[in-house]
Design a protein around this motif. Structure first.
Motif, PDB file in Angstrom:
ATOM      1  N   GLU A 187       0.814  -1.212   0.000  1.00  0.00           N
ATOM      2  CA  GLU A 187       0.000   0.000   0.000  1.00  0.00           C
ATOM      3  C   GLU A 187       0.853   1.270   0.000  1.00  0.00           C
ATOM      4  N   GLU A 188       2.023   1.209   0.609  1.00  0.00           N
ATOM      5  CA  GLU A 188       2.878   2.391   0.671  1.00  0.00           C
ATOM      6  C   GLU A 188       3.397   2.789  -0.715  1.00  0.00           C
ATOM      7  N   ILE A 189       3.842   1.800  -1.498  1.00  0.00           N
ATOM      8  CA  ILE A 189       4.362   2.117  -2.828  1.00  0.00           C
ATOM      9  C   ILE A 189       3.225   2.469  -3.789  1.00  0.00           C
ATOM     10  N   ILE A 190       2.061   1.888  -3.591  1.00  0.00           N
ATOM     11  CA  ILE A 190       0.909   2.244  -4.418  1.00  0.00           C
ATOM     12  C   ILE A 190       0.508   3.698  -4.161  1.00  0.00           C
ATOM     13  N   TYR A 191       0.542   4.085  -2.884  1.00  0.00           N
ATOM     14  CA  TYR A 191       0.256   5.471  -2.503  1.00  0.00           C
ATOM     15  C   TYR A 191       1.293   6.415  -3.132  1.00  0.00           C
ATOM     16  N   PHE A 192       2.572   6.025  -3.072  1.00  0.00           N
ATOM     17  CA  PHE A 192       3.653   6.834  -3.632  1.00  0.00           C
ATOM     18  C   PHE A 192       3.502   6.954  -5.145  1.00  0.00           C
ATOM     19  N   ALA A 193       3.198   5.856  -5.814  1.00  0.00           N
ATOM     20  CA  ALA A 193       3.031   5.875  -7.271  1.00  0.00           C
ATOM     21  C   ALA A 193       1.882   6.788  -7.675  1.00  0.00           C
ATOM     22  N   ASN A 194       0.802   6.753  -6.903  1.00  0.00           N
ATOM     23  CA  ASN A 194      -0.343   7.613  -7.206  1.00  0.00           C
ATOM     24  C   ASN A 194      -0.004   9.081  -6.992  1.00  0.00           C
ATOM     25  N   LEU A 195       0.788   9.375  -5.950  1.00  0.00           N
ATOM     26  CA  LEU A 195       1.230  10.753  -5.711  1.00  0.00           C
ATOM     27  C   LEU A 195       1.991  11.301  -6.913  1.00  0.00           C
ATOM     28  N   ILE A 196       2.906  10.507  -7.443  1.00  0.00           N
ATOM     29  CA  ILE A 196       3.703  10.931  -8.591  1.00  0.00           C
ATOM     30  C   ILE A 196       2.814  11.175  -9.794  1.00  0.00           C
ATOM     31  N   LYS A 197       1.911  10.238 -10.056  1.00  0.00           N
ATOM     32  CA  LYS A 197       1.037  10.346 -11.225  1.00  0.00           C
ATOM     33  C   LYS A 197       0.158  11.585 -11.150  1.00  0.00           C
ATOM     34  N   VAL A 198      -0.449  11.815  -9.986  1.00  0.00           N
ATOM     35  CA  VAL A 198      -1.322  12.973  -9.795  1.00  0.00           C
ATOM     36  C   VAL A 198      -0.520  14.268  -9.924  1.00  0.00           C
ATOM     37  N   ASN A 199       0.626  14.318  -9.265  1.00  0.00           N
ATOM     38  CA  ASN A 199       1.463  15.507  -9.291  1.00  0.00           C
ATOM     39  C   ASN A 199       1.930  15.825 -10.711  1.00  0.00           C
ATOM     40  N   PHE A 200       2.221  14.786 -11.462  1.00  0.00           N
ATOM     41  CA  PHE A 200       2.677  14.946 -12.851  1.00  0.00           C
ATOM     42  C   PHE A 200       1.579  15.517 -13.733  1.00  0.00           C
ATOM     43  N   SER A 201       0.348  15.079 -13.521  1.00  0.00           N
ATOM     44  CA  SER A 201      -0.765  15.541 -14.359  1.00  0.00           C
ATOM     45  C   SER A 201      -1.240  16.936 -13.962  1.00  0.00           C
ATOM     46  N   GLU A 202      -1.118  17.279 -12.677  1.00  0.00           N
ATOM     47  CA  GLU A 202      -1.601  18.575 -12.199  1.00  0.00           C
ATOM     48  C   GLU A 202      -0.884  19.747 -12.862  1.00  0.00           C
ATOM     49  N   ILE A 203       0.417  19.592 -13.101  1.00  0.00           N
ATOM     50  CA  ILE A 203       1.186  20.716 -13.639  1.00  0.00           C
ATOM     51  C   ILE A 203       0.893  20.969 -15.109  1.00  0.00           C
ATOM     52  N   GLN A 204       0.075  20.122 -15.725  1.00  0.00           N
ATOM     53  CA  GLN A 204      -0.290  20.324 -17.123  1.00  0.00           C
ATOM     54  C   GLN A 204      -1.661  20.991 -17.260  1.00  0.00           C
TER      55      GLN A 204
END
Length: 420
Positions: A187-204
């Motif tokens: 669950e920790e790495i899934i949470y981390f992966a989702n953070l990256i994905k969301v953060n990456f899309s937000e800046i666009q």
């Protein structure tokens, strides 16, 4: 009366010098004061640049908001630009500042010695821990095997390549920077992966308007910046990502053995301690630079590779004949009880060509990150003023990916080219 006239004249001269196009710039579009020549809401930036490139050539100017942008889409000119130290800076975009903790930090958005030292250090030590070398193969093969076992449970059923693929890629990066791996269902790495994905899309999203029109930042009501442009969300999610990485850094600090560095984080800590009395050192004992660099490595390394692989799977599904040729070539070269390895690279030309063709067709990164001129300079005989931003645009669809330029297996028939 004379004073008023003088003030008006001074104002007019100021406005003219501020908003008029400098002489010597490459041809292009200038647009209106303050807002420039931004593309319409229905036109993507790559499509807009392609249109301007067709009109003005391989080097052109476009004012995006109040930013002067010089776009280069010729490979040789790109090489010339990257060799010019005056064109290697990063602009002070809001999103860049957020990701750099509002300081000159990290290896992606920093300038000067911080960037030079950080990039050199990262390349040196990541290579020592396996990047680009055969010693990393074992890590990659392990993650591939785990991913294949996971996918085998859904054989014959529709399956979204989501977190399982992200975790496999992230684990390879974790092994280099933190000597760490996670279970595919952790669950920790899934949470981390989702953070990256969301953060990456937000800046666009709409926040890019503040990158190109920074004069809006102090005058736009905070409620608009937060509710429409998601500025507060971008900052909050970025900080959440930093909190996650801070914990990893702190765990390393507690278990650090200076005589046996395990990974990039250990190497940085040892270097920061060794340089603590050097007034010219860019390595920081508060580890904020390390924190920003880790974010750069994870975001740049995971999202690009993950999305490339998704494109590979999509094209293999759309072109089963190509998929069969790839499989037949692998079967003819690689023993059935082992995975493809670096030693097989040169005897798998069709597989290499297919990967290159996917990268060309997908155009995952049709434009590089913005660069900035740190001083007045020239490129291809054109004047590039200080603070002008540059964008390196890879030609997509029209030209073959450069890395595969001489590979005879890379091609599209003319009908496919025209349909693009």
């Amino acid at each position: 009366m004379l004073v008023e006239v003088v003030l008006v004249l001074v104002l007019l001269v100021f406005l003219y010098r501020t908003f008029s196009k400098p002489k010597g710039l490459p041809p292009g579009v200038w647009g209106l004061p303050l807002v420039g020549a931004l593309p319409g809401h229905s036109t993507s930036l790559p499509a807009y640049f392609r249109k301007l490139k067709n009109k003005f050539g391989d080097v052109f100017t476009v004012r995006l908001g109040s930013r002067v942008v010089v776009v280069v889409s010729d490979y040789q000119l790109m090489k010339a630009a990257f060799r010019n130290p005056a064109l290697q800076g990063r602009p002070d975009l809001l999103t860049f500042k957020i990701f750099s903790l509002f300081d000159n930090l990290g290896i992606a958005f920093s300038n000067g010695k911080v960037w030079q030292n950080g990039r050199r250090f990262a390349l040196q030590h990541l290579k020592e821990f396996g990047m680009g070398k055969s010693k990393l193969e074992g890590t990659i093969e392990r993650e591939v095997s785990v991913l294949l076992d996971h996918l085998s449970n859904t054989e014959g059923k529709p399956n979204e390549l989501g977190r399982n693929l992200n975790v496999a890629i992230l684990n390879v990066i974790w092994s280099l920077v933190a000597d760490k791996r996670y279970d595919i269902n952790d669950e920790e790495i899934i949470y981390f992966a989702n953070l990256i994905k969301v953060n990456f899309s937000e800046i666009q999203g709409p926040i890019v308007l503040l990158d190109h029109m920074p004069w809006l930042i102090p005058i736009l009501p905070q409620v608009i910046k937060d509710k429409w442009m998601d500025v507060d969300k971008v900052i909050r999610d970025t900080n959440t990502l930093f909190v996650f990485l801070k914990k990893v850094i702190e765990d390393h600090r507690k278990t650090l053995d200076p005589s046996h560095p395990r990974d990039y984080i250990d190497a940085y800590m040892i270097e920061a301690e060794a340089q603590k009395d050097n007034p010219d050192s860019t390595f920081r004992l508060d580890y904020k630079d390390l924190l920003a660099s880790l974010r750069n490595l994870f975001v740049a390394g995971s999202e690009t590779i993950t999305d490339t692989l998704r494109w590979v799977f999509l094209f293999m599904a759309l072109y089963p004949d190509v998929q069969k040729k790839v499989q037949d070539e692998i079967d003819s070269v690689v023993p059935r009880d082992s995975l493809p390895a670096l030693e097989h690279k040169d005897i798998l030309p069709y597989l290499q060509a297919t990967i290159c063709e996917v990268q060309r067709r997908a155009s995952l990164a049709p434009m590089g990150l913005f660069h900035m001129a740190t001083e007045d300079t020239t490129l291809a005989g054109y004047y590039i003023p200080k603070a002008a931003m540059g964008r390196m645009r890879v030609r997509i669809i029209e030209d073959t990916t450069l890395a595969c330029h001489n590979n005879p297996h890379v091609s599209l028939n003319e009908r496919e080219r025209e349909s693009e």
